[in-house]
Scaffold this active site. Structure first.
Site, PDB file in Angstrom:
ATOM      1  N   ARG A  63      -8.600   1.833  10.691  1.00 35.02           N
ATOM      2  CA  ARG A  63      -7.387   1.332  10.043  1.00 35.02           C
ATOM      3  C   ARG A  63      -6.425   0.942  11.141  1.00 35.02           C
ATOM      4  O   ARG A  63      -6.175   1.721  12.061  1.00 35.02           O
ATOM      5  CB  ARG A  63      -6.809   2.437   9.173  1.00 35.02           C
ATOM      6  CG  ARG A  63      -5.492   2.116   8.501  1.00 35.02           C
ATOM      7  CD  ARG A  63      -5.732   1.160   7.335  1.00 35.02           C
ATOM      8  NE  ARG A  63      -4.734   1.245   6.302  1.00 35.02           N
ATOM      9  CZ  ARG A  63      -3.501   0.774   6.374  1.00 35.02           C
ATOM     10  NH1 ARG A  63      -3.096   0.179   7.473  1.00 35.02           N
ATOM     11  NH2 ARG A  63      -2.678   0.888   5.369  1.00 35.02           N
ATOM     12  N   GLU A  71      -3.666  -5.813  -0.562  1.00 31.69           N
ATOM     13  CA  GLU A  71      -4.967  -5.274  -0.965  1.00 31.69           C
ATOM     14  C   GLU A  71      -5.898  -6.348  -1.522  1.00 31.69           C
ATOM     15  O   GLU A  71      -5.466  -7.257  -2.229  1.00 31.69           O
ATOM     16  CB  GLU A  71      -4.787  -4.187  -2.030  1.00 31.69           C
ATOM     17  CG  GLU A  71      -3.990  -2.989  -1.566  1.00 31.69           C
ATOM     18  CD  GLU A  71      -4.661  -2.188  -0.465  1.00 31.69           C
ATOM     19  OE1 GLU A  71      -5.887  -2.289  -0.299  1.00 31.69           O
ATOM     20  OE2 GLU A  71      -3.950  -1.459   0.233  1.00 31.69           O
ATOM     21  N   ARG A 114     -10.874   7.527   8.062  1.00 33.04           N
ATOM     22  CA  ARG A 114     -10.940   6.357   8.952  1.00 33.04           C
ATOM     23  C   ARG A 114     -10.216   6.677  10.253  1.00 33.04           C
ATOM     24  O   ARG A 114      -9.236   7.421  10.259  1.00 33.04           O
ATOM     25  CB  ARG A 114     -10.260   5.145   8.303  1.00 33.04           C
ATOM     26  CG  ARG A 114     -10.864   4.718   6.999  1.00 33.04           C
ATOM     27  CD  ARG A 114     -10.063   3.612   6.352  1.00 33.04           C
ATOM     28  NE  ARG A 114      -8.749   4.095   5.953  1.00 33.04           N
ATOM     29  CZ  ARG A 114      -7.896   3.422   5.187  1.00 33.04           C
ATOM     30  NH1 ARG A 114      -8.215   2.218   4.741  1.00 33.04           N
ATOM     31  NH2 ARG A 114      -6.719   3.926   4.870  1.00 33.04           N
TER      32      ARG A 114
END
Length: 166
Positions: A63, A71, A114
């Site tokens: 990320r 999104e 992540r």
């Protein structure tokens, strides 16, 4: 004579084992214990998930710290305005290229598992570039060291009516 060679061999093997263990220990240290930003790489960007998340050649998701792109794969939200454009730009700019990751102490992963990092492609900070071109917002929910810099970059993109700010 045989005994001297045996002792020498044992000493050399012991030194090699200690060196190996030291290197293993050194590379297994959690990133946040260094107290400094930590660079890692190079990695190849295997593919882009969306405008703020990539997958590197180790299979890990990364990320981009400090930014939030619209999104396109959210489980409860529809595709957001400018989401596809942000993802497409990141694909063109970074996909299949080598990158370096820069981590902040104590902020190396998120709740989704992540990695969280500054990503550099050809020595260009991708996180900042996405803001500069108006493909992402500054993500202010968590503190990060470049927050003020990123806010200024977003403000410039907004005033120039770039990307999201058109």
């Amino acid at each position: 004579m045989f005994r001297d060679k045996y002792i020498s061999s044992v000493i050399i093997i012991t030194i090699l084992i200690i060196a190996f263990l030291f290197m293993f220990y050194l590379f297994k240290q959690p990133i946040h214990e260094t107290g400094l930003n930590y660079f890692k790489g190079p990695y190849k960007i295997s593919f882009v998930i969306d405008g703020d998340t990539i997958v590197i050649d180790t299979g890990e998701k990364v990320r981009l710290i400090g930014i939030d792109a619209p999104e396109i794969h959210h489980p409860t939200l529809p595709v957001q305005r400018f989401g596809p454009e942000a993802a497409d730009y990141l694909k063109i700019f970074a996909e299949k290229k080598e990158c370096m990751l820069e981590f902040e102490p104590g902020n190396t992963s998120d709740i989704h598992g992540r990695l969280v990092a500054y990503v550099y492609v050809n020595n260009i900070l991708v996180n900042a570039k996405m803001l500069k071109l108006g493909y992402a917002y500054v993500y202010t929910s968590f503190h990060f060291k470049r927050l003020n810099e990123f806010v200024a970059i977003e403000k410039q993109a907004r005033e120039s009516k770039l990307g999201l700010w058109k």
